[in-house]
Scaffold this motif. Structure first.
Motif, PDB file in Angstrom:
ATOM      1  N   GLU A  16       0.796  -1.221   0.000  1.00 47.91           N
ATOM      2  CA  GLU A  16       0.000   0.000   0.000  1.00 47.91           C
ATOM      3  C   GLU A  16       0.833   1.278   0.000  1.00 47.91           C
ATOM      4  N   SER A  17       2.142   1.166   0.199  1.00 47.06           N
ATOM      5  CA  SER A  17       3.049   2.335   0.152  1.00 47.06           C
ATOM      6  C   SER A  17       2.585   3.444   1.093  1.00 47.06           C
ATOM      7  N   ASP A  24       2.500   5.124  -5.281  1.00 49.99           N
ATOM      8  CA  ASP A  24       2.846   3.704  -5.329  1.00 49.99           C
ATOM      9  C   ASP A  24       4.357   3.616  -5.501  1.00 49.99           C
ATOM     10  N   LEU A  27       6.132   2.503  -8.642  1.00 52.96           N
ATOM     11  CA  LEU A  27       6.014   3.383  -9.809  1.00 52.96           C
ATOM     12  C   LEU A  27       6.693   4.726  -9.582  1.00 52.96           C
ATOM     13  N   PRO A  34      10.792   4.333 -13.475  1.00 54.39           N
ATOM     14  CA  PRO A  34      10.032   3.825 -12.329  1.00 54.39           C
ATOM     15  C   PRO A  34      10.841   2.751 -11.592  1.00 54.39           C
ATOM     16  N   VAL A  56       0.711  -6.750  -8.409  1.00 56.69           N
ATOM     17  CA  VAL A  56       0.593  -5.357  -8.002  1.00 56.69           C
ATOM     18  C   VAL A  56      -0.779  -5.106  -7.370  1.00 56.69           C
ATOM     19  N   ASN A  57      -0.957  -3.924  -6.796  1.00 54.63           N
ATOM     20  CA  ASN A  57      -2.276  -3.620  -6.265  1.00 54.63           C
ATOM     21  C   ASN A  57      -3.231  -3.260  -7.407  1.00 54.63           C
ATOM     22  N   LYS A  59      -5.149  -0.843  -8.211  1.00 55.67           N
ATOM     23  CA  LYS A  59      -5.142   0.476  -8.847  1.00 55.67           C
ATOM     24  C   LYS A  59      -3.934   0.704  -9.752  1.00 55.67           C
ATOM     25  N   SER A  60      -2.915  -0.145  -9.639  1.00 56.40           N
ATOM     26  CA  SER A  60      -1.713   0.023 -10.458  1.00 56.40           C
ATOM     27  C   SER A  60      -1.633  -0.969 -11.620  1.00 56.40           C
ATOM     28  N   GLU A  62      -3.216  -1.270 -14.578  1.00 55.27           N
ATOM     29  CA  GLU A  62      -3.138  -0.718 -15.923  1.00 55.27           C
ATOM     30  C   GLU A  62      -1.821   0.010 -16.160  1.00 55.27           C
ATOM     31  N   ALA A  63      -1.382   0.769 -15.161  1.00 54.97           N
ATOM     32  CA  ALA A  63      -0.120   1.499 -15.299  1.00 54.97           C
ATOM     33  C   ALA A  63       1.061   0.546 -15.492  1.00 54.97           C
ATOM     34  N   CYS A  64       1.048  -0.572 -14.765  1.00 51.51           N
ATOM     35  CA  CYS A  64       2.140  -1.542 -14.881  1.00 51.51           C
ATOM     36  C   CYS A  64       2.099  -2.262 -16.227  1.00 51.51           C
TER      37      CYS A  64
END
Length: 227
Positions: A16-17, A24, A27, A34, A56-57, A59-60, A62-64
């Protein structure tokens, strides 16, 4: 390692950073890239690793996925969502593995891992089926009670600070997770609970874990001076 004993990698990056000011950490920018891109590159460069599962969590996700497409890495990389606890995330990664004998588990927040550290772990694991990177503790450690009174000062030469990569035979780590009781932050602890011996091998003091924004500054300094 020959083609019949190649390893898969699980990169646990679903934390959860909380101490990273809502960023995150995998990232977060580090030297213009990153954090997670350094980890992916090291495993992509390791010939003994056949494929990679990045956990990954939610929420991340798509970004990953976009990051991986941009990096154009050579190995198959699957991205999946993790769970609330680290062990839930590793379990999610294990569920994605097929036809591999060895599993290398690494924290996505340790960007300064090297191909050499991964390969050394795979070699060390041949002895017992389980091996973890670790470094000798340099500080004196005190064991204290809840009241803050020192109970014991263990001999420093016997103390090691555990890192990742942690390497396991697939059947051993799978059994350990099936038998898991309670919460742990270390995969090797589950393997130990299952009755298996774990071999320590020399990690690196540069192999730091990004936990706070100041850790990014330390990692950047290490990168600039050549890790």
């Amino acid at each position: 390692m020959n083609s019949e004993t190649k390893a898969a990698a699980i990169i646990a990056a679903a934390g959860e950073s909380q101490r990273m000011k809502d960023i995150d950490k995998v990232l977060a920018p580090l030297g213009g890239r990153p954090v997670i891109s350094y980890v992916l590159a090291a495993f992509d460069d390791c010939q003994s690793v056949d494929h990679i599962v990045l956990v990954v969590n939610e929420k991340s996700l798509e970004a990953c996925r976009k990051l991986i497409a941009k990096e154009r890495l050579s190995k198959p990389i699957e991205v999946c969502a993790g769970g609330k606890r680290r062990q839930d995330s590793v379990a999610a990664g294990l569920s994605k593995l097929k036809q591999c004998q060895w599993v290398v588990i690494h924290d996505g927040a340790r960007p300064l891992v090297t191909r050499g550290l991964i390969e050394e772990g795979l070699k060390a694991a041949q002895e017992t089926g389980a091996a973890v990177a670790a470094v000798p503790v340099t500080d004196t450690i005190k064991i204290a009670g809840d009241d803050g009174i020192v109970l014991e000062t263990p001999v420093r030469q016997n103390l090691w600070a555990v890192q990742t990569p942690q390497v396991f035979r697939l059947d051993i780590i799978t059994e350990a997770y099936q038998k898991a009781k309670g919460e742990v932050t270390d995969d090797a602890a589950l393997v130990e609970q299952a009755g298996y011996k774990v071999k320590l091998y020399m990690g690196s003091y540069d192999n730091i874990k990004i936990t706070t924004p100041s850790d990014l500054l330390v990692a950047e300094t290490i990168i600039k001076h050549g890790k």
